[in-house]
Design an enzyme around this catalytic site. Sequence first.
Site, short mmCIF file in Angstrom:
data_model
loop_
_atom_site.label_atom_id
_atom_site.label_comp_id
_atom_site.label_asym_id
_atom_site.label_seq_id
_atom_site.Cartn_x
_atom_site.Cartn_y
_atom_site.Cartn_z
N LYS A 51 0.81 -1.22 0.00
CA LYS A 51 0.00 0.00 0.00
C LYS A 51 0.85 1.27 0.00
O LYS A 51 0.45 2.30 -0.53
CB LYS A 51 -0.95 0.01 1.21
N GLU B 38 -10.50 7.67 2.57
CA GLU B 38 -11.46 6.90 3.35
C GLU B 38 -10.81 5.57 3.68
O GLU B 38 -9.90 5.12 2.97
CB GLU B 38 -12.75 6.67 2.58
N SER C 211 1.70 -9.77 -0.73
CA SER C 211 1.34 -8.34 -0.64
C SER C 211 1.57 -7.74 0.74
O SER C 211 1.80 -6.54 0.87
CB SER C 211 -0.11 -8.14 -1.06
C1 PLP Z 1 -5.19 -3.75 1.09
C2 PLP Z 1 -4.50 -5.03 0.87
C3 PLP Z 1 -4.83 -5.90 -0.20
C4 PLP Z 1 -5.96 -5.67 -1.14
O1 PLP Z 1 -5.87 -4.53 -1.94
P1 PLP Z 1 -5.50 -4.57 -3.48
O2 PLP Z 1 -5.78 -3.18 -3.93
O3 PLP Z 1 -6.37 -5.58 -4.16
O4 PLP Z 1 -4.08 -4.93 -3.59
C5 PLP Z 1 -4.07 -7.05 -0.36
N1 PLP Z 1 -3.08 -7.37 0.49
C6 PLP Z 1 -2.75 -6.58 1.53
C7 PLP Z 1 -1.65 -7.01 2.42
C8 PLP Z 1 -3.45 -5.39 1.76
O5 PLP Z 1 -3.10 -4.63 2.80
#
Ligand code: PLP
Length: 395
Positions: A89, A111, A376
Amino acid sequence: MNRLIDNKGFYGEFGGSWVPEMLYPNIEQLASSYEAILESTSFKDRFNSLLKDYAGRPTPLFLAESLSGALGAKIYLKREDLCHTGSHKLNNVIGQALVAMEMNKREVIAETGAGQHGVATATVCALLDLPCRVFMGEKDVQRQQPNVLRMKMLGAEVVPVSSGSRTLKDATNEAIRYWINHPEVYYLIGSTIGPHPYPDLVARLQSVISAEMKIQLMEKKGRPDPDIIVACVGGGSNAAGTFYHYIADEKVKLVGAEAAGEGVGSGKTAATIATGSAGIIHGCRTLMMQDGGGQILEAHSVSAGLDYPGIGPLHSYLHRTGRARYLAVTDKEAVEAAHLLTRLEGIIPALESAHAIAALHKLQFRESDIIVVNLSGRGDKDMDTYIESMQKRHQ
Ligand SMILES: *Cc1c(COP(=O)(O)O)cnc(C)c1O
């Protein structure tokens, strides 16, 4: 920069800008300036320098040998969990905060639902000395106290929203209302969603992930392209960034993992691709979960980041054209995959990322295939769910 959208911000039939007329000037100002900003030397220099020294990029591309052995392929993990604040993020919020500064905006608004995007936004605003206002449903404020406190510690003002269901969509409505009345602020969206130009802007900022993968695979394997890429999909930003520089290369298979919740047919799901249809959500035309009358359905997933009833228009397009495949992964499968990764590699993943690991079980591949899974985020925030699952196992 290659461009996936047309001049009006459409990916085929999806995308565009579907907003109240009073928002046109704000959106238009951003749409007409963002490309020149992204390509300017001043932006690029600051963005790259913050990604390197503040976020900790490039993130490693790690060969997960035990997982590879267990599943029968060469599996690499792109370690976005090692970014400052624990997920991809940060790439997006650093980029958009710099865009805001280039546009001479004096305040940032956002938001947030579970608070992850709010914390990321508050973080970069603290760094760049930008006033930050985060709209959050009252219910979420109560449920997510640690993130509320983080945002406050970082100097952001958290605005509780008491209208409607007092959750994310009400916070979004409130943020938009505020933006209409304060066109001098920058509205920082957290994923590849919203009206044009946000989906393209966020995808490009996150595309640093696949840009690094090309270099890292070249170093490690002597070729820039893997056989398969897997990423989880909420709004779609980490998947968009992981796919981005490979979309034109049809040899590379692209796989998204969406959250099935308790199951695709259970009524408690967030699997938009599997159960949704085209409609308008948060200012763009895309696939979304809706009832017969076009009312947006509530999403359910164990993971806060995937608990969203829509999906970015890029993914609707990649699905419709068959360029990418999307697999639905249940809560249970994701939690099991998190335990598997933890035991095999010593990495506790975010629940969102665990959906991408679980999707590996649903794929067919050859021993020689190179697979990159985008990890992610890290799992610290999900320990309550993991602890609960361990207690259940021991009963
Ligand atoms: C917010 C988040 C997501 C989902 O958001 P995308 O916009 O689909 O990437 C996925 N993994 C993590 C660790 C997140 O914090």
